[in-house]
Design a protein around this motif. Sequence first.
Motif, PDB file in Angstrom:
ATOM      1  N   LEU A 232      44.358  34.587  43.358  1.00  0.00           N
ATOM      2  CA  LEU A 232      43.308  33.527  43.738  1.00  0.00           C
ATOM      3  C   LEU A 232      43.349  32.282  42.942  1.00  0.00           C
ATOM      4  O   LEU A 232      43.556  32.506  41.750  1.00  0.00           O
ATOM      5  CB  LEU A 232      42.131  34.727  43.195  1.00  0.00           C
ATOM      6  CG  LEU A 232      40.852  34.049  43.529  1.00  0.00           C
ATOM      7  CD1 LEU A 232      40.633  33.952  45.073  1.00  0.00           C
ATOM      8  CD2 LEU A 232      39.713  34.892  42.726  1.00  0.00           C
ATOM      9  N   ASP A 233      43.229  31.455  43.859  1.00  0.00           N
ATOM     10  CA  ASP A 233      43.078  30.227  43.458  1.00  0.00           C
ATOM     11  C   ASP A 233      44.533  29.547  42.849  1.00  0.00           C
ATOM     12  O   ASP A 233      44.623  29.032  41.654  1.00  0.00           O
ATOM     13  CB  ASP A 233      42.212  29.682  42.332  1.00  0.00           C
ATOM     14  CG  ASP A 233      40.820  30.073  42.909  1.00  0.00           C
ATOM     15  OD1 ASP A 233      40.749  29.498  44.451  1.00  0.00           O
ATOM     16  OD2 ASP A 233      39.644  30.280  42.557  1.00  0.00           O
ATOM     17  N   GLY A 234      45.388  30.250  43.316  1.00  0.00           N
ATOM     18  CA  GLY A 234      47.021  29.810  42.736  1.00  0.00           C
ATOM     19  C   GLY A 234      47.259  30.623  41.575  1.00  0.00           C
ATOM     20  O   GLY A 234      48.283  30.355  40.538  1.00  0.00           O
ATOM     21  N   ARG A 235      46.790  31.831  41.063  1.00  0.00           N
ATOM     22  CA  ARG A 235      46.829  32.410  39.852  1.00  0.00           C
ATOM     23  C   ARG A 235      46.748  34.027  40.279  1.00  0.00           C
ATOM     24  O   ARG A 235      46.248  34.414  41.106  1.00  0.00           O
ATOM     25  CB  ARG A 235      45.787  32.200  38.761  1.00  0.00           C
ATOM     26  CG  ARG A 235      44.368  32.344  38.926  1.00  0.00           C
ATOM     27  CD  ARG A 235      43.394  32.255  38.026  1.00  0.00           C
ATOM     28  NE  ARG A 235      42.071  32.690  38.317  1.00  0.00           N
ATOM     29  CZ  ARG A 235      41.695  33.667  38.532  1.00  0.00           C
ATOM     30  NH1 ARG A 235      42.498  35.004  38.417  1.00  0.00           N
ATOM     31  NH2 ARG A 235      40.337  34.120  38.915  1.00  0.00           N
ATOM     32  N   ARG A 236      47.469  34.794  39.185  1.00  0.00           N
ATOM     33  CA  ARG A 236      47.408  36.100  39.440  1.00  0.00           C
ATOM     34  C   ARG A 236      45.951  36.712  38.808  1.00  0.00           C
ATOM     35  O   ARG A 236      45.458  36.154  38.157  1.00  0.00           O
ATOM     36  CB  ARG A 236      48.432  36.622  38.539  1.00  0.00           C
ATOM     37  CG  ARG A 236      49.904  36.745  39.418  1.00  0.00           C
ATOM     38  CD  ARG A 236      50.096  37.563  40.315  1.00  0.00           C
ATOM     39  NE  ARG A 236      51.228  37.426  41.023  1.00  0.00           N
ATOM     40  CZ  ARG A 236      52.536  38.214  40.871  1.00  0.00           C
ATOM     41  NH1 ARG A 236      52.293  39.038  39.898  1.00  0.00           N
ATOM     42  NH2 ARG A 236      53.770  37.768  41.304  1.00  0.00           N
ATOM     43  N   LEU A 237      45.377  37.531  39.761  1.00  0.00           N
ATOM     44  CA  LEU A 237      44.258  38.386  39.368  1.00  0.00           C
ATOM     45  C   LEU A 237      44.216  38.640  37.873  1.00  0.00           C
ATOM     46  O   LEU A 237      45.358  39.062  37.416  1.00  0.00           O
ATOM     47  CB  LEU A 237      43.855  39.472  40.271  1.00  0.00           C
ATOM     48  CG  LEU A 237      43.631  39.319  41.728  1.00  0.00           C
ATOM     49  CD1 LEU A 237      43.249  40.637  42.312  1.00  0.00           C
ATOM     50  CD2 LEU A 237      42.688  38.296  41.796  1.00  0.00           C
ATOM     51  N   SER A 238      43.106  38.466  37.178  1.00  0.00           N
ATOM     52  CA  SER A 238      42.913  38.960  35.692  1.00  0.00           C
ATOM     53  C   SER A 238      42.829  40.407  35.635  1.00  0.00           C
ATOM     54  O   SER A 238      42.589  41.170  36.605  1.00  0.00           O
ATOM     55  CB  SER A 238      41.976  38.418  35.060  1.00  0.00           C
ATOM     56  OG  SER A 238      40.635  38.858  35.654  1.00  0.00           O
ATOM     57  N   PRO A 239      43.459  40.965  34.600  1.00  0.00           N
ATOM     58  CA  PRO A 239      43.056  42.588  34.361  1.00  0.00           C
ATOM     59  C   PRO A 239      41.601  43.004  34.689  1.00  0.00           C
ATOM     60  O   PRO A 239      41.350  44.035  35.267  1.00  0.00           O
ATOM     61  CB  PRO A 239      43.181  42.947  33.186  1.00  0.00           C
ATOM     62  CG  PRO A 239      44.321  41.590  32.491  1.00  0.00           C
ATOM     63  CD  PRO A 239      43.814  40.481  33.289  1.00  0.00           C
ATOM     64  N   GLY A 240      40.467  42.221  34.350  1.00  0.00           N
ATOM     65  CA  GLY A 240      39.135  42.514  34.710  1.00  0.00           C
ATOM     66  C   GLY A 240      38.849  42.605  36.005  1.00  0.00           C
ATOM     67  O   GLY A 240      38.238  43.292  36.649  1.00  0.00           O
ATOM     68  N   GLU A 241      39.525  41.542  36.882  1.00  0.00           N
ATOM     69  CA  GLU A 241      39.453  41.251  38.187  1.00  0.00           C
ATOM     70  C   GLU A 241      40.076  42.601  39.161  1.00  0.00           C
ATOM     71  O   GLU A 241      39.573  43.034  40.247  1.00  0.00           O
ATOM     72  CB  GLU A 241      39.897  40.154  38.818  1.00  0.00           C
ATOM     73  CG  GLU A 241      39.239  38.884  38.493  1.00  0.00           C
ATOM     74  CD  GLU A 241      39.656  37.554  38.560  1.00  0.00           C
ATOM     75  OE1 GLU A 241      39.035  36.415  39.134  1.00  0.00           O
ATOM     76  OE2 GLU A 241      41.074  37.496  38.493  1.00  0.00           O
ATOM     77  N   ILE A 242      41.338  42.999  38.537  1.00  0.00           N
ATOM     78  CA  ILE A 242      41.942  43.940  39.331  1.00  0.00           C
ATOM     79  C   ILE A 242      41.122  45.350  39.153  1.00  0.00           C
ATOM     80  O   ILE A 242      40.871  46.077  40.018  1.00  0.00           O
ATOM     81  CB  ILE A 242      43.337  44.317  38.682  1.00  0.00           C
ATOM     82  CG1 ILE A 242      44.304  43.165  39.032  1.00  0.00           C
ATOM     83  CG2 ILE A 242      43.903  45.621  39.243  1.00  0.00           C
ATOM     84  CD1 ILE A 242      45.615  43.002  38.325  1.00  0.00           C
ATOM     85  N   VAL A 243      40.632  45.549  37.932  1.00  0.00           N
ATOM     86  CA  VAL A 243      39.684  46.721  37.562  1.00  0.00           C
ATOM     87  C   VAL A 243      38.406  46.816  38.542  1.00  0.00           C
ATOM     88  O   VAL A 243      38.362  47.840  39.077  1.00  0.00           O
ATOM     89  CB  VAL A 243      39.526  46.746  36.159  1.00  0.00           C
ATOM     90  CG1 VAL A 243      38.206  48.003  35.607  1.00  0.00           C
ATOM     91  CG2 VAL A 243      40.647  47.061  35.195  1.00  0.00           C
ATOM     92  N   SER A 244      37.977  45.507  38.739  1.00  0.00           N
ATOM     93  CA  SER A 244      36.732  45.639  39.343  1.00  0.00           C
ATOM     94  C   SER A 244      36.815  46.044  40.865  1.00  0.00           C
ATOM     95  O   SER A 244      36.317  46.497  41.657  1.00  0.00           O
ATOM     96  CB  SER A 244      36.143  44.193  39.344  1.00  0.00           C
ATOM     97  OG  SER A 244      34.733  44.090  39.710  1.00  0.00           O
ATOM     98  N   ASN A 245      38.007  45.484  41.286  1.00  0.00           N
ATOM     99  CA  ASN A 245      38.394  45.783  42.906  1.00  0.00           C
ATOM    100  C   ASN A 245      38.755  47.257  42.972  1.00  0.00           C
ATOM    101  O   ASN A 245      38.584  48.029  44.025  1.00  0.00           O
ATOM    102  CB  ASN A 245      39.473  44.688  43.222  1.00  0.00           C
ATOM    103  CG  ASN A 245      38.796  43.370  43.789  1.00  0.00           C
ATOM    104  OD1 ASN A 245      38.106  43.207  44.483  1.00  0.00           O
ATOM    105  ND2 ASN A 245      39.139  42.374  42.859  1.00  0.00           N
ATOM    106  N   CYS A 246      39.513  47.859  42.141  1.00  0.00           N
ATOM    107  CA  CYS A 246      39.980  49.062  41.938  1.00  0.00           C
ATOM    108  C   CYS A 246      38.396  49.993  42.094  1.00  0.00           C
ATOM    109  O   CYS A 246      38.326  50.917  43.090  1.00  0.00           O
ATOM    110  CB  CYS A 246      40.488  49.692  40.789  1.00  0.00           C
ATOM    111  SG  CYS A 246      42.195  49.114  40.385  1.00  0.00           S
ATOM    112  N   TYR A 247      37.493  49.593  41.195  1.00  0.00           N
ATOM    113  CA  TYR A 247      36.425  50.233  41.549  1.00  0.00           C
ATOM    114  C   TYR A 247      35.618  49.949  42.836  1.00  0.00           C
ATOM    115  O   TYR A 247      35.237  51.090  43.470  1.00  0.00           O
ATOM    116  CB  TYR A 247      35.301  49.695  40.368  1.00  0.00           C
ATOM    117  CG  TYR A 247      33.873  49.673  40.520  1.00  0.00           C
ATOM    118  CD1 TYR A 247      33.352  51.183  39.641  1.00  0.00           C
ATOM    119  CD2 TYR A 247      32.980  49.045  41.055  1.00  0.00           C
ATOM    120  CE1 TYR A 247      31.830  51.118  39.824  1.00  0.00           C
ATOM    121  CE2 TYR A 247      31.653  49.444  41.008  1.00  0.00           C
ATOM    122  CZ  TYR A 247      30.994  50.490  40.498  1.00  0.00           C
ATOM    123  OH  TYR A 247      29.637  50.632  40.670  1.00  0.00           O
TER     124      TYR A 247
END
Length: 416
Positions: A232-247
């Motif tokens: 996202l915006d040229g960077r890998r998703l942060s751990p928090g963003e990944i967890v939020s999308n798993c949820y």
Amino acid sequence: MTAVPPTGRCPVLAPHRLDLIDPDLHQRDGAHRIWRDLRHRAPVSRQSAGSLGYWSVVGYAEAGQVLRDHDTFTSERGTLLNLLGKEDPAGGRQMAVTDPPAHTHLRGPLRQALSIKAVENDREEIRRVVAGLLEPLADGGPFDFAVAMTALPTAVIGAMMALPEADRPRLARLAHACVAPDDPVFRLGGGGPGATLVTAHRELFAYFQDTVTARRRSPGNDLISVLLTMELDGRRLSPGEIVSNCYSLLLGATVTTAQPPSAALAELAGTEALDDWAAHPELLSSGVEESLRWSSPTQHFMRHTTRDVELRGTAIPAGEAVVVWLGSANRDGTVFTDPDTFDIRRRPNRHLAFGAGAHYCVGHTVARVTLRILFAELLGRFTGIEPAGTPRRMRSNVIAGFTHLPITARVRNPLP
């Protein structure tokens, strides 16, 4: 019930007569009566919610306009009424509460991972799960169909996320606690709705945090591994963003898949309609679409206006919460002939059960394949499906469904 006609002024229904947020109203199935009246009297109206307020949208055309126009109606301030008056902390980080273009970048890889080609690879696993859930029905005694269905979405999405089978019952309970914290069936730790919601959120986020950490060390071909590779915006998703999308993936599956089968049986069990459906397998898909329209398992979506806008002749200022009631839009008689009849032959059936526009449910293919397998197994193997007790509707303004639906049936074709 009174309303000011939508002539550019502000339609306001008497607050002491109407509270669409009240979960008891939805448990009594009373919302459809109110929605029907609102579609005629005030399809766009201002509603009170304590010291707060929101705009209620009940017509099909207006609902589609709100859901499709993400420039005017943003998702980033929260999509459910439990966040009314608050800012969603996941806004701009979680796909469900992110608008294009960022939403599009997040959605692309997941849409590919959840495509029909990818889901077909899991077809036999889904069939195995479905057969296992329906197996107790073969005993001939009362079988709580709704309880069995609460396990279905977590079993399917759990397999696609490579989550251990032993964890899935707990995840199913936590997911339902998030979308129906007002229902005593899903209360956690003896607390009330607020405490249940906090507990469920905390436990799910902690679970996915541990899972993401472990998956990062040993990635595979599952959905969580896909999230690990996304940018996202040229960077890998942060751990928090990944967890939020798993949820978000877990809750999305929980809402869309468990309830259409129960809603269909609550309406059709004990009638000739089920035998008619079983005798016409070519109607499997149209019947599944009707179960989605009929149940409209997601009760509502909320958006916020980014600018002044006119909707059905009613002026809505910028910064206002706008709530689309999907169950009402899907019973709009200007779009659906005889809308209060469950019609397995209904075509066309352009329902909004999965939303519309950029936020159209990314897991719709998984849900549709799962439901087709479920109904094919149910109608192909069982006959004489009858009510065996009083159904109990879910107490929630988020998810429309049942917590209990006792039925009996006879085996049509014993397993080999």
